[in-house]
Design an enzyme around this catalytic site. Structure first.
Site, PDB file in Angstrom:
ATOM      1  N   HIS A 445       0.811  -1.212   0.000  1.00 31.32           N
ATOM      2  CA  HIS A 445       0.000   0.000   0.000  1.00 31.32           C
ATOM      3  C   HIS A 445       0.842   1.259   0.000  1.00 31.32           C
ATOM      4  O   HIS A 445       0.431   2.280  -0.551  1.00 31.32           O
ATOM      5  CB  HIS A 445      -0.938   0.014   1.215  1.00 31.32           C
ATOM      6  N   GLY A 446       1.993   1.228   0.624  1.00 34.34           N
ATOM      7  CA  GLY A 446       2.820   2.431   0.675  1.00 34.34           C
ATOM      8  C   GLY A 446       3.327   2.691   2.074  1.00 34.34           C
ATOM      9  O   GLY A 446       3.352   1.794   2.921  1.00 34.34           O
TER      10      GLY A 446
END
Length: 644
Positions: A445-446
């Site tokens: 997702h980051g």
């Protein structure tokens, strides 16, 4: 000149530039996240030369949409400069929806390419995707990113041998994407978007591809069923691989799928009718194509997708991040603040519902969503690439149902290519598998802190929910756990309310992204899910859990004994009566019982009574012996009252 330096400068349309910037930033923030693409790498807007009548039509549509969604007409006019022939479309929402809808007629054309010419289908797919990336979005940097990841994965799968090959591919792909995640996060430019979202979809496809190639090099007897279905015995051609990577209906927002599905689709073996199928129930096709007609289900997905997008625009005007981090949020009561959090999550989910419905519908129109024929109803199923089930999420009574219906293809990817892959052969997945899966999901997702707050808390929620389901829910079922009791409805209602309230709290940081905003909103509802989760885990770590287990075991034991008694009674009732024979007839009492039913037993009882009398007399000091021979016979006859 302006009279005051603090006054916001206004353009020709009377809309403050600062206001427009905030509006665009807010819309981009509300519409995009790491699950959806960031598809522009230039700060200068993309310009299109469009006839004036088209501009007027688009302006009218924007004006109408603004009146419905609460956006001012000036804000809509800032996107369209009617005095010039150029229109500036920098809003990600407009770009994405346009590309998603354009995929439908293009998918219809793709479907009509002859089945016998798969290379033409690949070329068509590649051409359309390049048009999207370069012609529509001017994304030369995005093309470079996709090429690096795809070429690197193909080379690794081709030339690296041994058990570490898929892990090398995984590290390369995740590392490449992480660089883009970090760049986007530090740039923090609302008007500058990138290819990260499309790269996230690509990472799922390419890591799965590496594992599929690796499985194809192993012995079949060493593979699980899902590995056998997806294993690639030979590397695909570069043309097939490029078509798989650039499959335009799912290029920007998914859904993801394995290469074996793409190969079966492009070779049309996916649509083979199973042997023994009634020709009358075979799916209808057109013009000698093997791909079944899919216009109706694809259209339904598109219609519902647009409805979800419209509802998102409407609800996001009422429930947004500015509301929960603003001072007016604290003017509401505690329960109202929880309700606002729930509606913030719902409005955010509608964005994903709409986008995923639109992309899935385009995939269905190409035929890739085909999942065979339902053996019960005989109807064609189009759920192969289904990514979300809104009804299952909004009515979920537990975390398992909530998560199973959300982002299904990502869940499949995490399960098949991480959760099960780190588990040694012959063992069940444990803590290591769960930890590796959580870390992969978070990195995918980051690096925004909000993601990690949501994931960590969700992991604890799953553990708590599992304990409640195992140790509390059975009390609301019958002792054999087969049927609900009359109190089960109350448990279902309570579990639904708790699940929805817990998840709206848990997913708030996923929307807010930053650590200060996330902690601020959590504090404004007194960390109720954190406290409830901590209290629940403390209870299940205390003697309370063994006590619950003891009570359940007692109920189960009682139910087992009761079940055994009922089974014995049923067996006795169902046991057939034996027919009477001469021997059995002779043992029945005759003339009121002249013959005993068990002569041997009465004889033994008589001898035993004689022995007891002799022993009793000896204890009293009387010298007496045990009778034998004729004396014993006489004593027995005296006891029985008849001659032997």
């Amino acid at each position: 000149m302006d009279s005051t330096p603090n006054e916001t400068k206004r353009g020709w349309d009377g809309c403050g530039r600062g206001e427009v910037k905030n509006y665009r930033s807010g819309m981009r923030r509300s519409f995009t996240s790491s699950m959806l693409p960031y598809i522009n790498t230039r700060t200068t807007p993309v310009q299109f030369e469009i006839p004036r009548i088209w501009l007027t039509s688009v302006y009218v549509a924007f004006e109408y949409a603004g009146s419905l969604t609460g956006a001012s007409v000036d804000e809509c006019k800032s996107l369209l400069h009617l005095e010039n022939v150029a229109v500036v479309l920098t809003d990600l929402l407009v770009k994405l929806i346009f590309s998603f809808l354009l995929s439908y007629p293009l998918a219809g054309l793709l479907k009509r390419i002859p089945d016998a010419k798969p290379y033409q289908k690949n070329l068509f797919i590649i051409t359309v995707s390049l048009f999207y990336l370069v012609g529509l979005f001017d994304l030369w940097g995005g093309v470079r990113t996709i090429f690096i990841s795809s070429f690197g994965a193909y080379v690794i799968a081709s030339y690296v041998d041994g058990p570490f090959m898929p892990w090398i591919g995984f590290v390369f792909l995740m590392g490449h994407m992480s660089i883009n995640h970090i760049y986007r996060q530090f740039a923090n430019a609302p008007d500058k978007v990138d290819i990260t979202g499309a790269q996230m979809v690509l990472v799922m496809k390419l890591t799965g591809f590496c594992w599929n190639v690796y499985d194809g090099r192993l012995r079949q007897e060493d593979l699980a069923d899902f590995q056998k279905e997806r294993a690639l015995l030979n590397l695909p051609s570069l043309l097939d691989f490029a078509g798989y990577v650039l499959f335009f209906p799912s290029l920007f927002a998914g859904p993801s799928f394995d290469f074996v599905d793409y190969r079966r689709w492009i070779e049309t073996t996916m649509f083979d009718i199973p042997p023994g199928t009634d020709p009358k129930t075979a799916p209808r096709t057109r013009n000698q194509r093997k791909i079944p007609r899919s216009g109706t289900p694809a259209t339904m997905k598109a219609v519902f997708g647009l409805i979800w997008i419209f509802l998102f625009l409407k609800f996001s005007a009422w429930y947004n991040t500015n509301l929960v981090i603003g001072n007016e949020y604290m003017d509401y009561g505690f329960l109202r603040r929880i309700w606002i959090l729930e509606m913030l999550g719902f409005s955010t989910r509608m964005k994903y519902y709409g986008v995923w419905y639109l992309t899935e519908g385009a995939c269905i129109l190409t035929g890739l969503g085909y999942k065979g024929i339902d053996p019960k109803s005989g109807r064609v199923q189009w759920s192969r690439l289904e990514n979300v089930n809104p009804w299952g999420i909004e009515t979920a009574q537990n975390t398992r149902a909530y998560l199973e219906n959300w982002n299904k293809n990502t869940n499949n990817w995490l399960r098949n290519y991480m959760y099960l892959r780190v588990t040694p052969k012959g063992k069940k997945p444990g803590f290591r598998a769960s930890l590796a899966t959580f870390a992969t999901s978070a990195l995918w997702h980051g690096f925004y802190p909000g993601y990690y707050l949501s994931f960590v808390l969700a992991a604890f929620l799953q553990t708590v929910a599992k304990n409640f389901r195992r140790h509390v829910r059975p009390f609301f079922l019958t002792s054999d756990s087969q049927r609900p009791t009359k109190y089960k409805i109350y448990y279902d209602i309570l579990s639904y309310l708790v699940t929805q309230a817990a998840f709206c709290f848990t997913t708030a940081p996923f929307v807010l992204l930053s650590l200060p905003s996330s902690l601020l909103v959590w504090s404004r509802v007194y960390f109720y899910t954190v406290l409830g989760t901590a209290a629940s885990m403390a209870f299940f770590a205390s003697p309370g859990k063994p006590w619950l287990i003891k009570q359940l075991n007692a109920r189960s034991k009682a139910a087992k004994m009761d079940r055994q008694q009922r089974q014995q009674a049923q067996q006795q009732q169902q046991q057939p009566r034996q027919p009477l024979s001469r021997e059995s007839t002779a043992e029945e009492p005759i003339l009121g019982g002249a013959l005993p039913s068990d002569p041997g037993k009465e004889l033994e009882d008589a001898v035993q009574e004689i022995k007891e009398e002799v022993e009793a007399r000896r204890r009293k000091g009387v010298s007496v012996g045990m009778p034998t021979g004729q004396d014993m016979k006489a004593a027995v006859e005296n006891k029985l009252g008849k001659k032997l």
